[in-house]
Design a protein around this motif. Structure first.
Motif, PDB file in Angstrom:
ATOM      1  N   GLY A   1       0.816  -1.209   0.000  1.00 49.87           N
ATOM      2  CA  GLY A   1       0.000   0.000   0.000  1.00 49.87           C
ATOM      3  C   GLY A   1       0.846   1.252   0.000  1.00 49.87           C
ATOM      4  N   LEU A   2       1.902   1.253   0.805  1.00 51.72           N
ATOM      5  CA  LEU A   2       2.803   2.400   0.848  1.00 51.72           C
ATOM      6  C   LEU A   2       3.543   2.554  -0.476  1.00 51.72           C
ATOM      7  N   ALA A   3       3.861   1.438  -1.110  1.00 52.10           N
ATOM      8  CA  ALA A   3       4.538   1.510  -2.409  1.00 52.10           C
ATOM      9  C   ALA A   3       3.649   2.173  -3.452  1.00 52.10           C
ATOM     10  N   ILE A   4       2.343   1.881  -3.434  1.00 54.44           N
ATOM     11  CA  ILE A   4       1.421   2.541  -4.366  1.00 54.44           C
ATOM     12  C   ILE A   4       1.340   4.023  -4.070  1.00 54.44           C
TER      13      ILE A   4
ATOM     14  N   ASP B   1       2.913   9.646  -5.605  1.00 58.36           N
ATOM     15  CA  ASP B   1       3.678  10.859  -5.305  1.00 58.36           C
ATOM     16  C   ASP B   1       4.785  11.082  -6.330  1.00 58.36           C
ATOM     17  N   GLN B   2       5.467  10.010  -6.684  1.00 56.03           N
ATOM     18  CA  GLN B   2       6.557  10.104  -7.655  1.00 56.03           C
ATOM     19  C   GLN B   2       6.029  10.531  -9.022  1.00 56.03           C
TER      20      GLN B   2
ATOM     21  N   ALA C   1       6.251   4.504 -12.172  1.00 59.84           N
ATOM     22  CA  ALA C   1       6.877   4.887 -10.903  1.00 59.84           C
ATOM     23  C   ALA C   1       6.939   3.705  -9.945  1.00 59.84           C
ATOM     24  N   LEU C   2       5.893   2.887  -9.942  1.00 59.40           N
ATOM     25  CA  LEU C   2       5.891   1.708  -9.077  1.00 59.40           C
ATOM     26  C   LEU C   2       7.020   0.753  -9.453  1.00 59.40           C
ATOM     27  N   GLN C   3       7.327   0.683 -10.735  1.00 61.12           N
ATOM     28  CA  GLN C   3       8.357  -0.232 -11.226  1.00 61.12           C
ATOM     29  C   GLN C   3       9.727   0.423 -11.341  1.00 61.12           C
ATOM     30  N   ASP C   4       9.824   1.690 -10.979  1.00 58.82           N
ATOM     31  CA  ASP C   4      11.090   2.424 -11.042  1.00 58.82           C
ATOM     32  C   ASP C   4      11.977   1.984  -9.879  1.00 58.82           C
ATOM     33  N   PRO C   5      13.168   1.498 -10.141  1.00 58.84           N
ATOM     34  CA  PRO C   5      14.037   1.031  -9.050  1.00 58.84           C
ATOM     35  C   PRO C   5      14.430   2.139  -8.075  1.00 58.84           C
ATOM     36  N   ARG C   6      14.282   3.397  -8.487  1.00 61.93           N
ATOM     37  CA  ARG C   6      14.625   4.497  -7.581  1.00 61.93           C
ATOM     38  C   ARG C   6      13.542   4.770  -6.560  1.00 61.93           C
ATOM     39  N   VAL C   7      12.314   4.248  -6.796  1.00 60.46           N
ATOM     40  CA  VAL C   7      11.202   4.426  -5.891  1.00 60.46           C
ATOM     41  C   VAL C   7      11.134   3.215  -4.981  1.00 60.46           C
ATOM     42  N   PRO C   8      11.037   3.396  -3.660  1.00 57.56           N
ATOM     43  CA  PRO C   8      10.956   2.246  -2.753  1.00 57.56           C
ATOM     44  C   PRO C   8       9.822   1.308  -3.145  1.00 57.56           C
ATOM     45  N   THR C   9      10.126   0.029  -3.307  1.00 63.09           N
ATOM     46  CA  THR C   9       9.125  -0.955  -3.688  1.00 63.09           C
ATOM     47  C   THR C   9       8.504  -1.563  -2.449  1.00 63.09           C
ATOM     48  N   ALA C  10       7.462  -2.360  -2.689  1.00 60.26           N
ATOM     49  CA  ALA C  10       6.799  -3.014  -1.575  1.00 60.26           C
ATOM     50  C   ALA C  10       7.761  -3.900  -0.800  1.00 60.26           C
TER      51      ALA C  10
END
Length: 373
Positions: A324-327, A332-333, A361-370
């Motif tokens: 949920g936080l990853a989404i 935001d990203q 953004a969800l699949q971007d390695p720079r964005v924290p994933t689940a």
């Protein structure tokens, strides 16, 4: 994935743009769950809404209600059409039936400004708005739904109902939420919004609030009249933390609050009870733009994130909370650079563009994933 927790989601696409924002939301949920590696989602698509009423003569078939009751959570896009009404003139609204059937007493309406979106208020403090409105969802003036009285052509009456059991659960929910928010830096303050200076029912509402506040004396508790609250949502909304109020007042104030963050397309919600919960965007079915690819799916995505966080608590699956936080981080990203602008915020990004940006953004390695959160 046979050994993973399997969570069944009852999915109501509903009417109008509901069918358009559901598919990308389910894609996002699957991507987040696969990234976490800690749970599996199973979607059960169910018919309900104005279209179902036109086809079948019932807006919420018994089979759909039974399936929703058995599901782990309910995800709802939008229901109802202005020109489809019951014989008494009221709109078809199965989402209200779900609230009453499952006792979903706590309507949770987060108000959080997204980075990169246009400012609604000039004060720079409005850019970081983060408060929650909790609307009692089964009583209040809505208790008269379908029960109002018309005396000839002379008078009409709808009666407000406030009960102690529901109010106690509502206030306990509000204080619990304020306590959780305090751990993340919020003030830990609950404001009871009422009209206790005029109506006995609201004086009773406030009395129960004060009783529950005394049991939660580690948190701040205060009162505010609804008219003053409406004023201060414009003058100083950054002072709010958790607001709790009656059903009709909450219905009105939540729309005002959505305006502070760009509109209904950015506003998620949840209706929570003891055993069940429904997650849906605050907006309606928007038939004026249905089928044009203009619908903003952001509120739907954020509602899905709320659903995952609730499932984490309900079923003790921490990976759901991380997903949920990853989404939320992905939303935001996607908006953070300021280039993504849905049509309801004055831009030209339609459903597909917003969905693709959030998924990227969800699949971007720079964005924290689940898995990494």
């Amino acid at each position: 994935m046979d050994n993973l927790p399997k969570l069944e989601i009852a999915v109501f696409e509903g009417d109008g743009i509901g069918t358009e924002i559901t598919e990308p939301c389910l894609d996002l949920l699957l991507a987040a769950s696969e990234s976490s590696g800690g749970f599996e989602l199973v979607f059960n698509r169910l018919p309900a809404g104005a279209g179902t009423y036109q086809r079948e003569g019932t807006a919420l078939p018994a089979e759909s209600m039974d399936a929703a009751r058995k599901a782990d959570a309910i995800l709802l896009a939008a229901m109802g059409l202005p020109d489809v009404r019951y014989p008494d003139g009221t709109e078809v609204a199965p989402q209200l039936d779900l609230r009453f059937e499952f006792g979903l007493y706590a309507g949770v309406r987060p108000v959080r400004g997204l980075p990169g979106t246009p400012a609604v208020l000039a004060d720079p403090r409005a850019a970081s708005l983060d408060f929650v409105l909790i609307r009692e969802s089964t009583e209040g003036l809505f208790a008269s739904r379908g029960k109002g009285v018309i005396d000839g052509d002379r008078e009409a009456r709808d009666t407000q109902v406030i009960t102690r059991p529901v109010s106690e659960r509502l206030f306990d929910f509000a204080f619990d939420l304020a306590r959780k928010r305090r751990t993340a830096g919020s003030p830990g303050r609950v404001t009871c919004v009422d009209k206790a200076n005029v109506f006995k029912s609201f004086a009773f509402f406030r009395q129960i609030f004060d009783e529950r506040a005394a049991l939660n004396d580690d948190l701040e508790a205060e009162h505010a009249y609804v008219d003053a609250t409406a004023l201060n949502m414009i003058r100083r909304p950054w002072d709010f933390d958790v607001l709790v109020t009656e059903n009709m007042f909450g219905d009105i104030l939540s729309d005002l609050a959505a305006g502070l963050i760009g509109g209904m397309g950015m506003a998620p919600s949840a209706d929570v009870g003891e055993a069940h919960a429904v997650f849906q965007p605050c907006h309606g079915s928007a038939p004026d733009i249905a089928g044009q690819g203009k619908a903003n799916p952001t509120a739907m995505f954020l509602s899905a994130a709320m659903m995952l966080e609730w499932l984490a608590d309900k079923h003790e699956v921490p990976d759901c909370a991380r997903a949920g936080l990853a989404i939320r981080n992905a939303v935001d990203q996607a908006f953070g650079a300021g280039a993504l602008r849905p049509s309801d915020l004055g831009g030209d990004a339609g459903t597909l563009a917003v969905s693709e940006a959030v998924m990227a953004a969800l699949q971007d390695p720079r964005v924290p994933t689940a898995a990494a959160i």
